[in-house]
Write an enzyme that holds these catalytic residues in place. Structure first.
Site, PDB file in Angstrom:
ATOM      1  N   ASP A 156      33.821  45.016  38.013  1.00  0.00           N
ATOM      2  CA  ASP A 156      34.877  46.031  38.048  1.00  0.00           C
ATOM      3  C   ASP A 156      35.130  46.487  36.602  1.00  0.00           C
ATOM      4  OD1 ASP A 156      37.345  47.375  38.087  1.00  0.00           O
ATOM      5  OD2 ASP A 156      38.458  45.830  39.117  1.00  0.00           O
ATOM      6  N   ASP A 200      39.133  38.133  43.463  1.00  0.00           N
ATOM      7  CA  ASP A 200      39.068  38.917  42.224  1.00  0.00           C
ATOM      8  C   ASP A 200      39.776  38.147  41.113  1.00  0.00           C
ATOM      9  OD1 ASP A 200      38.999  40.824  40.231  1.00  0.00           O
ATOM     10  OD2 ASP A 200      40.131  42.359  41.332  1.00  0.00           O
ATOM     11  N   SER A 235      44.122  44.376  48.775  1.00  0.00           N
ATOM     12  CA  SER A 235      44.055  43.470  47.639  1.00  0.00           C
ATOM     13  C   SER A 235      45.402  42.754  47.536  1.00  0.00           C
ATOM     14  CB  SER A 235      43.772  44.277  46.366  1.00  0.00           C
ATOM     15  OG  SER A 235      43.883  43.461  45.226  1.00  0.00           O
ATOM     16  N   GLY A 252      40.774  50.314  43.786  1.00  0.00           N
ATOM     17  CA  GLY A 252      42.055  50.997  43.658  1.00  0.00           C
ATOM     18  C   GLY A 252      42.788  50.499  42.438  1.00  0.00           C
ATOM     19  N   LYS A 270      43.573  37.745  44.918  1.00  0.00           N
ATOM     20  CA  LYS A 270      43.462  37.547  43.474  1.00  0.00           C
ATOM     21  C   LYS A 270      43.387  36.051  43.212  1.00  0.00           C
ATOM     22  CE  LYS A 270      43.930  41.833  41.913  1.00  0.00           C
ATOM     23  NZ  LYS A 270      42.889  42.508  41.110  1.00  0.00           N
ATOM     24  N   GLU A 303      34.780  39.002  42.339  1.00  0.00           N
ATOM     25  CA  GLU A 303      34.881  40.170  41.466  1.00  0.00           C
ATOM     26  C   GLU A 303      35.296  39.761  40.053  1.00  0.00           C
ATOM     27  OE1 GLU A 303      37.450  43.086  43.254  1.00  0.00           O
ATOM     28  OE2 GLU A 303      37.520  44.350  41.468  1.00  0.00           O
ATOM     29  N   LYS A 337      40.993  40.981  50.101  1.00  0.00           N
ATOM     30  CA  LYS A 337      40.676  40.470  48.766  1.00  0.00           C
ATOM     31  C   LYS A 337      41.889  39.702  48.272  1.00  0.00           C
ATOM     32  CE  LYS A 337      40.633  43.061  44.421  1.00  0.00           C
ATOM     33  NZ  LYS A 337      40.043  44.253  43.769  1.00  0.00           N
ATOM     34  N   LYS A 378      35.614  52.577  40.658  1.00  0.00           N
ATOM     35  CA  LYS A 378      36.929  53.232  40.641  1.00  0.00           C
ATOM     36  C   LYS A 378      36.709  54.568  39.942  1.00  0.00           C
ATOM     37  CE  LYS A 378      39.623  48.939  40.350  1.00  0.00           C
ATOM     38  NZ  LYS A 378      40.304  47.980  39.458  1.00  0.00           N
TER      39      LYS A 378
HETATM   40  O1  OSB Z   1      41.257  44.486  39.621  1.00  0.00           O
HETATM   41  O2  OSB Z   1      40.975  45.739  41.284  1.00  0.00           O
HETATM   42  C1  OSB Z   1      41.704  45.322  40.378  1.00  0.00           C
HETATM   43  C2  OSB Z   1      45.216  46.764  40.769  1.00  0.00           C
HETATM   44  C3  OSB Z   1      45.505  47.070  39.455  1.00  0.00           C
HETATM   45  C4  OSB Z   1      44.605  46.779  38.469  1.00  0.00           C
HETATM   46  C5  OSB Z   1      43.386  46.166  38.793  1.00  0.00           C
HETATM   47  C6  OSB Z   1      43.075  45.881  40.109  1.00  0.00           C
HETATM   48  C7  OSB Z   1      44.025  46.144  41.109  1.00  0.00           C
HETATM   49  C8  OSB Z   1      43.851  45.778  42.506  1.00  0.00           C
HETATM   50  C9  OSB Z   1      44.681  46.524  43.524  1.00  0.00           C
HETATM   51  O3  OSB Z   1      43.174  44.860  42.876  1.00  0.00           O
HETATM   52  C10 OSB Z   1      43.930  47.576  44.227  1.00  0.00           C
HETATM   53  C11 OSB Z   1      44.830  48.470  45.029  1.00  0.00           C
HETATM   54  O4  OSB Z   1      45.435  48.001  45.989  1.00  0.00           O
HETATM   55  O5  OSB Z   1      44.912  49.656  44.701  1.00  0.00           O
HETATM   56 MG    MG Z   2      39.244  44.137  40.183  1.00  0.00          MG
END
Ligand code: OSB
Ligand code: MG
Length: 381
Positions: free
Chosen positions: A251, A201, A148, A303, A176, A226, A174, A275
């Site tokens: 999510d 995301d 991510s 994660g 953001k 997402e 992924k 998660k």
């Molecule tokens: O939206 O999935 C999410 C990290 C912190 C809070 C929300 C999210 C995330 C990530 C990182 O996208 C996922 C990771 O690398 O652990």
């Molecule tokens: Mg997310």
């Protein structure tokens, strides 16, 4: 563990005395800040649950952040809920099933629940000398990797990050997105990497009025988008999904099997990000994965930039059926210079992550490192 099968012995036998119970908060600096549409973090602050019992030490990690920007829970609220409302029901005679059942009066607070459940499962597995996946009745398997990538300052900076991820062998990337960093940014990545398994995301940055803008992403063959809409919405996502070709993935707005069932029934999404730390623990996460599989909804393990403890839990979880897509499980070295566990998560030559085979979470917590990054340590028992 199917619903119609008798509960395993470890669920119903007394948990016995646990000599020492502690809540610790650690703060590990990130190698680089992690930016999203709702917050940017430059460190991982995590609440840890530590159980000590006859030479065994078991751990749980709470995925809550110190702030309520991703979810309402925080490291501090989770500490309060665990200390005042979850732990008091624990007696040596409690079974795991009975103890968890006693939490029914407590509404929400899934992140707090998950942390304590994690630690108890780790302890039960370690008492038996079994890895967590084996305790849960799951065969080990190597898991798919995914990364991510946080919001970047510029498109070239983003392209460099994606380039690095592709070179490392990640199975999917992924990125953001957020207002002002969306269609053109996705277009740039897709232009450079035409065959990449790519998704975006938004962490709830858009509203239904943005349906036209989001439909502009349809031409880039994203595997999914997402959480485009609000963190607590399920219904409006169903209206948006009906207007998009691209699959939506939820999510933030999924906290339980019931939420997942509602999202599936409403056709709010075609994929679910599970998660374990957001849905109340490994057991609920496994039930959710089973529900998804029964409805043909692919699921993946998300994660929360966890330390090695939470990362190991996410890996153990992915032995469960239903986790059919690569998740947000990436290498330790992209988050931390030093972690509190050994060994670190690494990708093999084919981009997979090995399932740890040691007892419990399967990795060793280095207490010296926990001390180094410790903010607060509270002994409950
Ligand atoms: O939206 O999935 C999410 C990290 C912190 C809070 C929300 C999210 C995330 C990530 C990182 O996208 C996922 C990771 O690398 O652990
Ligand atoms: Mg997310």
């Amino acid at each position: 563990m199917k619903e119609n099968e008798p509960a395993p012995v470890w669920m119903t036998e007394p948990l016995g005395d646990i000599a020492r119970i502690e809540l610790l908060t650690v703060r590990l600096p990130f190698i680089a800040p992690f930016g999203t549409s709702m917050a940017t973090w430059d460190c991982k602050e995590a609440l840890l649950v530590r159980l000590e019992d006859r030479g065994l030490v078991a751990w749980g990690e709470c995925v809550a952040d110190p702030d309520p920007y991703y979810a309402p829970e925080t490291t501090t609220s989770a500490r309060h809920i665990i200390r005042e409302f979850l732990l008091p029901g624990l007696t040596p005679e409690s079974s795991l099933a009975g103890f968890l059942n006693g939490w029914k009066r407590v509404r929400g607070n899934e992140m707090a629940r998950a942390a304590l459940e994690n630690a108890l499962l780790d302890l039960l597995a370690k008492r038996r000398g079994l890895p967590l996946h084996a305790l849960l009745g799951l065969a080990p398997r190597r898991v798919m990797s995914g990364i991510s990538i946080g919001l970047q300052e510029s498109v070239p900076a983003l392209l460099a990050k994606v380039e690095e991820a592709v070179a490392s062998g990640y199975h999917r990337v992924k990125m953001k997105i957020g207002r002002g960093k969306d269609v053109a940014w996705v277009q740039a990545v897709r232009g450079r990497f035409p065959a990449l398994a790519l998704m975006a995301d938004a962490n709830g940055d858009y509203s239904l009025e943005d349906a036209g803008l989001l439909a502009g992403l349809d031409e880039f063959a994203l595997t999914m988008i997402e959480q485009p809409l609000s963190y607590h919405d399920i219904y409006q996502h169903s209206l948006l999904q009906a207007r998009l070709k691209t699959a939506l993935c939820l999510d933030e707005s999924i906290h339980s099997v019931d939420d997942a069932a509602a999202a599936i029934a409403l056709k709010s999404c075609r994929v679910i990000n599970i998660k374990q730390g957001r849905v109340g623990g490994l057991l609920e996460a496994m039930r959710m994965a089973r529900l998804c599989a029964a409805h043909g909804i692919p699921a993946w393990s998300g994660g929360m930039d966890e330390t090695g403890i939470g990362r190991a839990l996410n890996i153990q979880l992915q032995a469960a059926p239903g986790f059919t897509l690569p998740g947000d499980t990436s290498e330790t070295r992209r988050y931390f210079k030093e972690d509190i566990v050994e060994p670190p998560v690494v990708l093999d030559g084919e981009g997979f992550i090995a399932m740890p085979t040691g007892p419990g979470i399967g990795v060793e917590v280095i207490e010296k490192m926990v001390e180094k990054y410790l903010l607060e340590r509270e002994r409950i028992k």
